[in-house]
Design a protein around this motif. Structure first.
Motif, mmCIF file in Angstrom:
data_model
loop_
_atom_site.group_PDB
_atom_site.id
_atom_site.type_symbol
_atom_site.label_atom_id
_atom_site.label_comp_id
_atom_site.label_asym_id
_atom_site.label_seq_id
_atom_site.Cartn_x
_atom_site.Cartn_y
_atom_site.Cartn_z
ATOM 1 N N ARG A 293 0.835 -1.215 0.000
ATOM 2 C CA ARG A 293 0.000 0.000 0.000
ATOM 3 C C ARG A 293 0.864 1.257 0.000
ATOM 4 O O ARG A 293 0.372 2.362 0.200
ATOM 5 C CB ARG A 293 -0.872 0.041 1.267
ATOM 6 N N GLY B 204 -0.194 4.348 -1.603
ATOM 7 C CA GLY B 204 -1.419 4.979 -1.102
ATOM 8 C C GLY B 204 -1.074 5.923 0.036
ATOM 9 O O GLY B 204 0.069 6.015 0.455
ATOM 10 N N GLY C 10 -7.019 2.837 0.104
ATOM 11 C CA GLY C 10 -5.851 2.304 -0.631
ATOM 12 C C GLY C 10 -4.565 2.424 0.178
ATOM 13 O O GLY C 10 -3.511 1.967 -0.242
#
Ligand SMILES: Nc1ncnc2c1ncn2[C@@H]1O[C@H](COP(=O)(O)OP(=O)(O)OP(=O)(O)O)[C@@H](O)[C@H]1O
Length: 459
Positions: free
Chosen positions: A194, A197, A240
């Motif tokens: 991630r 993100g 996200g």
């Protein structure tokens, strides 16, 4: 090892004969030689190129040796500068060494003398680069995502963190204030899939109860008096990525129920809104509170606790990992001294002993603040006992009982402990093969043998 073949040397002297004599002599020894007839010309050359060594006369027209030295700032150049002093300029030569020149040689000199001074300088160069490599090695060995530690429990945590990174599991980080909980949370995010993100952090203790819910889940326009527009909550903003809920132990009970529902259903209900929204967020929470005690006193919900602590990391307080203190001090000196344009700051052995003895209730944050403050307070390039906060010094004073006062813990000692440990591990890793261990440590075979002998590690 003919390492002179690549070494460059700049000769600065207004006497043409001497320049040429040195050029011929140094070329024979394998140096690449360049010449300048006074300081200003030399400064131009130095601004374009790095020389390994600079041989500089003191008395010259236009810009003399002292002027050159001031212009070049020895603290910022990698070159080793050696002054050449004629009769009557020895005092100035000594002055030059205070300004950062490495050595001086008196004129007239013989070829052997210049040889000796350069060999001494070569040795210093070798030590400098060895130290640099060793420091880099230390960094590699003891840091994970900028988190410095050589403590075994911390090392185990780094391994665990790497394992848990790619799973979406919620993680609970426990530990006293300032132990590095947020750093660990960021490291998990940075090492996970991630990482591209967002990483969003919120301190649940810092936001009034009435606002926390809309901060986390968002609100629609008109949901309450001050809600003049729609607001996207942090859960949605962190889509996200990762949401870090710091001081989770401070979350009001009513909100704990809502958080539990969000974690279970992976959807949020915006304050004042009717529909629910799916979210894709990894939640990491942290607290310095004893959550089990909070549960027993009905301030924290047990069901939320079970949901949050799928994977728990407990960071040890700094007083339980004393071996990290010298590493952290060096790390913070490097981090903060460059901002203050201070160079090569060292600390006295008394200061180190105090810093090692203190019990650090505020943990690494308190240590970092103390070092930053000491850098501001200390005048020269040495952090002495006087530069430390009163309570740290007093702690030291209380602990200095007869017998302990002579404890020879010094910077050198701390460095030795680290170096010894590195050598031991390099030898272990290479099954005792010293040639391979030297390669691994990026030091010469000879230097390794010397250190092994010096540290009494022969057997
Ligand atoms: N092992 C470490 N190496 C380098 N820096 C560290 C380390 N541990 C903590 N720090 C530094 O100490 C400070 C405090 O760390 P951090 O904010 O992560 O602690 P925390 O446990 O989350 O504190 P709090 O509970 O008060 O929120 C930060 O500036 C951080 O960079």
């Amino acid at each position: 090892m003919n390492d002179m073949a690549n070494k460059t040397i700049l000769v600065i002297d207004d006497e043409e004969n001497l320049r040429h004599m040195l050029q011929v002599m140094l070329r024979k020894k394998g140096y690449k030689v360049e010449l300048a007839s006074e300081g200003a010309e030399a400064l131009r050359l130095v601004s374009q190129k790095d020389y390994d060594f600079i041989l500089c006369d003191i008395r010259m027209p236009v810009l003399d040796g002292v002027g050159f030295l001031k212009g070049v700032d020895p603290a910022r150049t990698e070159s080793t500068i050696i002054m050449m002093s004629a009769y009557g300029t020895v005092d100035t030569a000594i002055e030059c060494m205070k300004l950062g020149a490495y050595d001086y040689i008196s004129k007239p000199f013989k070829s052997d003398e210049i040889d000796l001074v350069l060999r001494k300088a070569e040795e210093r160069e070798r030590l400098k680069s060895e130290n640099r490599l060793l420091k880099e090695e230390l960094k590699k060995e003891y840091s994970f995502a900028n988190i410095i530690s050589k403590n075994q429990r911390m090392r185990a945590i780094f391994t665990l963190v790497q394992k848990v990174c790619d799973f979406k599991t919620t993680v609970l980080i426990l530990g006293e204030s300032g132990t590095g909980k947020e750093l660990i949370a960021r490291a998990i995010h940075q090492n996970s899939n991630r990482r591209n993100g967002p990483f969003i952090a919120i301190n649940c203790a810092a936001i009034p109860e009435s606002l926390l819910e809309s901060e986390l889940f968002g609100h629609v326009k008109g949901a309450f008096t001050d809600a003049s527009t729609d607001k996207v909550g942090l859960f949605e903003q962190a889509t996200g990525g990762t949401l870090f809920l710091d001081e989770i132990g401070e979350m009001p009970l009513a909100l704990q129920v809502k958080l539990l529902r969000v974690l279970q259903d992976e959807e949020i209900r915006v304050v004042g809104g009717a529909a629910t929204k799916k979210i894709d967020v990894r939640v990491i929470s942290a607290t310095s509170k004893d959550l089990e005690k909070e549960i027993s006193e009905n301030r924290f919900r047990e069901d939320l606790y079970f949901r949050l602590n799928v994977f728990t990391i407990t960071l040890p307080p700094l007083r339980d990992r004393q071996e990290d203190i010298p590493l952290l001090i060096n790390h913070f000196i490097a981090k903060h001294s460059s901002k203050m344009a201070k160079h090569q700051v060292q600390y006295s052995s008394e200061a180190l002993r105090s810093l090692m003895d203190y019990n650090w209730p505020g943990n690494v944050r308190e240590l970092e603040n103390s070092i930053e403050r000491a850098l501001v307070v200390c005048e020269g390039a040495i952090i002495s006992l006087d530069c430390l906060p009163e309570k740290i010094r007093q702690f030291h004073a209380e602990l200095v009982v007869p017998g302990l006062a002579n404890d020879s813990l010094s910077i050198k000692y701390a460095e030795e402990v680290i170096e010894r440990d590195l050598i031991r591990r390099a030898l272990e890793r290479t099954g005792g093969n010293r040639t391979h261990a030297a390669k691994l440590l990026e030091i010469s075979h000879r230097a390794l043998l010397y250190k092994i002998k010096d540290y009494g590690m022969d057997d």
